[in-house]
Design an enzyme around this catalytic site. Structure first.
Site, PDB file in Angstrom:
ATOM      1  N   LYS A  27      39.541  37.934  50.488  1.00  0.00           N
ATOM      2  CA  LYS A  27      38.655  37.070  51.271  1.00  0.00           C
ATOM      3  C   LYS A  27      38.480  35.701  50.632  1.00  0.00           C
ATOM      4  O   LYS A  27      38.356  34.695  51.337  1.00  0.00           O
ATOM      5  CB  LYS A  27      37.291  37.745  51.445  1.00  0.00           C
ATOM      6  CG  LYS A  27      37.296  38.892  52.445  1.00  0.00           C
ATOM      7  CD  LYS A  27      35.936  39.546  52.529  1.00  0.00           C
ATOM      8  CE  LYS A  27      34.891  38.605  53.104  1.00  0.00           C
ATOM      9  NZ  LYS A  27      33.588  39.298  53.295  1.00  0.00           N
ATOM     10  N   ARG A  73      38.280  36.716  34.236  1.00  0.00           N
ATOM     11  CA  ARG A  73      37.334  36.927  33.132  1.00  0.00           C
ATOM     12  C   ARG A  73      37.518  38.357  32.639  1.00  0.00           C
ATOM     13  O   ARG A  73      37.204  39.315  33.340  1.00  0.00           O
ATOM     14  CB  ARG A  73      35.882  36.713  33.561  1.00  0.00           C
ATOM     15  CG  ARG A  73      34.917  37.039  32.417  1.00  0.00           C
ATOM     16  CD  ARG A  73      33.520  36.495  32.612  1.00  0.00           C
ATOM     17  NE  ARG A  73      32.776  37.184  33.649  1.00  0.00           N
ATOM     18  CZ  ARG A  73      31.461  37.035  33.863  1.00  0.00           C
ATOM     19  NH1 ARG A  73      30.770  36.182  33.108  1.00  0.00           N
ATOM     20  NH2 ARG A  73      30.864  37.683  34.838  1.00  0.00           N
ATOM     21  N   GLU A 136      27.741  31.336  25.621  1.00  0.00           N
ATOM     22  CA  GLU A 136      26.509  31.833  26.233  1.00  0.00           C
ATOM     23  C   GLU A 136      25.572  32.500  25.227  1.00  0.00           C
ATOM     24  O   GLU A 136      24.736  33.323  25.607  1.00  0.00           O
ATOM     25  CB  GLU A 136      26.848  32.799  27.368  1.00  0.00           C
ATOM     26  CG  GLU A 136      27.897  33.842  27.026  1.00  0.00           C
ATOM     27  CD  GLU A 136      28.407  34.618  28.240  1.00  0.00           C
ATOM     28  OE1 GLU A 136      27.704  34.650  29.274  1.00  0.00           O
ATOM     29  OE2 GLU A 136      29.506  35.191  28.148  1.00  0.00           O
ATOM     30  N   ASP A 163      22.800  34.290  30.043  1.00  0.00           N
ATOM     31  CA  ASP A 163      22.866  35.035  28.781  1.00  0.00           C
ATOM     32  C   ASP A 163      22.276  34.228  27.635  1.00  0.00           C
ATOM     33  O   ASP A 163      21.683  34.796  26.699  1.00  0.00           O
ATOM     34  CB  ASP A 163      24.315  35.419  28.465  1.00  0.00           C
ATOM     35  CG  ASP A 163      24.774  36.629  29.251  1.00  0.00           C
ATOM     36  OD1 ASP A 163      24.331  37.738  28.942  1.00  0.00           O
ATOM     37  OD2 ASP A 163      25.564  36.456  30.196  1.00  0.00           O
ATOM     38  N   ILE A 229      28.594  31.694  42.642  1.00  0.00           N
ATOM     39  CA  ILE A 229      28.523  33.155  42.719  1.00  0.00           C
ATOM     40  C   ILE A 229      28.436  33.628  44.159  1.00  0.00           C
ATOM     41  O   ILE A 229      28.347  34.841  44.408  1.00  0.00           O
ATOM     42  CB  ILE A 229      27.336  33.706  41.903  1.00  0.00           C
ATOM     43  CG1 ILE A 229      26.020  33.084  42.370  1.00  0.00           C
ATOM     44  CG2 ILE A 229      27.564  33.474  40.414  1.00  0.00           C
ATOM     45  CD1 ILE A 229      24.787  33.723  41.736  1.00  0.00           C
ATOM     46  N   HIS A 230      28.483  32.686  45.115  1.00  0.00           N
ATOM     47  CA  HIS A 230      28.425  33.041  46.538  1.00  0.00           C
ATOM     48  C   HIS A 230      29.194  31.974  47.309  1.00  0.00           C
ATOM     49  O   HIS A 230      29.115  30.781  46.976  1.00  0.00           O
ATOM     50  CB  HIS A 230      26.967  33.090  47.017  1.00  0.00           C
ATOM     51  CG  HIS A 230      26.802  33.619  48.399  1.00  0.00           C
ATOM     52  ND1 HIS A 230      26.948  32.812  49.515  1.00  0.00           N
ATOM     53  CD2 HIS A 230      26.513  34.865  48.858  1.00  0.00           C
ATOM     54  CE1 HIS A 230      26.744  33.550  50.604  1.00  0.00           C
ATOM     55  NE2 HIS A 230      26.490  34.786  50.234  1.00  0.00           N
ATOM     56  N   ASP A 277      32.116  -5.309  31.686  1.00  0.00           N
ATOM     57  CA  ASP A 277      32.968  -5.436  30.506  1.00  0.00           C
ATOM     58  C   ASP A 277      33.820  -4.178  30.383  1.00  0.00           C
ATOM     59  O   ASP A 277      33.903  -3.371  31.317  1.00  0.00           O
ATOM     60  CB  ASP A 277      32.133  -5.694  29.249  1.00  0.00           C
ATOM     61  CG  ASP A 277      31.088  -4.610  29.015  1.00  0.00           C
ATOM     62  OD1 ASP A 277      31.061  -3.620  29.787  1.00  0.00           O
ATOM     63  OD2 ASP A 277      30.312  -4.721  28.047  1.00  0.00           O
TER      64      ASP A 277
END
Length: 299
Positions: A27, A73, A136, A163, A229-230, A277
């Site tokens: 998906k 991951r 994390e 985390d 995450i969505h 500059d």
């Protein structure tokens, strides 16, 4: 030597999707995220880890991701699943690995050596599998400079805010002061080593205004992208981490005038009441480079 940073990938939005569902992986291939991260760590129950590894490896070999960068991951070094993840996933050649809970350089060096061996075995270019440490923990932030320079295989540093606040014994708040130092430290280390800085998640998927504010803070600090995450978060993240039409037009106008005046022997000049500059010229050049990466300016 490892290949340089992938200059064809803006990495505005990194969409994480559970690795234990081929249906969910299929998906995300049609969504607008720049990067898809197939997750074998937090999104997968312990009882499903081995099956998820097989699903991810099969997906990388059989699914068309429509040109998106494909990251995985894996589980953190020191866990039961780390070694099997590393060996199985690297053998099917993802574009890169996200390594969670990175607190020092030792694990990255060992992973780099392992990936180099796989690349030699398959006659792939050395450094073709990239690494992105997820920083994390408090120790990771203290060591972030060393982490950023651990290996030339790195393309980006990713900040894991959820985390991190657990590690220091606090909670996330709207203003985000509890992560301000860590966010800033990671950006500086990334910039010093020519790496992209990717910001942490925004957990409330129903709060569009909160996501926008959080992403704007991150961009203002120097981040180049943010974890999604969505699917509903992707459009906002892509928008915030892309130059606006006004910014692009202003940068192009500044550079055109700078080139004309440079030919006439003028170095510093005024534009719309502001002194221009070398630093401002460089900033305009960087903005147009970013626009090209995002497909908003001709190559």
């Amino acid at each position: 030597m490892p290949a340089p940073m992938n200059s064809k990938t803006p990495r505005r939005s990194l969409l994480f999707t559970p690795g234990d569902s081929r249906r969910k992986i299929e998906k995300v291939t049609d969504l607008a995220a720049d990067v898809v991260v197939l997750d074998l760590e937090d999104a997968v129950a312990v009882s499903a880890k081995n099956e998820a590894r097989q699903i991810v490896c099969q997906a990388l070999q059989s699914i068309d991701f429509n040109g998106k960068e494909r990251l995985v991951r894996i589980n953190a070094p020191g866990t039961t699943f780390f070694y099997d993840d590393l060996q199985a996933v690297s053998a099917v050649r993802p574009d890169g690995l996200v390594i969670p809970k990175v607190s020092n350089t030792a694990d990255l060096v060992r992973i780099d050596d392992s990936l180099a061996a796989v690349e030699r075995e398959h006659d792939w270019p050395e450094g073709s599998i990239r690494l992105m440490p997820l920083v994390e923990t408090a120790a990771g932030i203290l060591n972030v400079r060393e982490i950023a320079g651990a290996t030339g295989r790195l393309d980006a540093l990713i900040f894991g805010g959820e985390d991190f606040v657990n590690d220091i014994g606090t909670v996330r708040t709207g203003p985000g002061w509890e992560i301000f130092y860590a966010r800033s430290a990671l950006v500086v280390a990334a910039a010093a080593f020519n790496l992209q800085a990717i910001d942490t998640i925004f957990a409330d998927t129903r709060d569009g205004d909160g996501l926008r504010k959080d992403a704007e803070i991150a961009r203002g600090l120097g981040y180049k992208g943010k974890i999604a995450i969505h699917p509903g978060q992707i459009a906002t993240i892509n928008e915030i981490f892309s130059p606006t039409a006004g910014e692009i037009a202003a940068a192009a106008r500044l550079l055109k005038l700078a080139a004309q005046l440079q030919d006439a022997g003028t170095g510093v000049f005024m534009l719309e009441g502001k002194m221009v500059d070398a630093p401002l010229i460089k900033s305009a050049e960087q903005l147009l480079d970013r626009a090209r990466l995002c497909g908003l300016w001709p190559a």
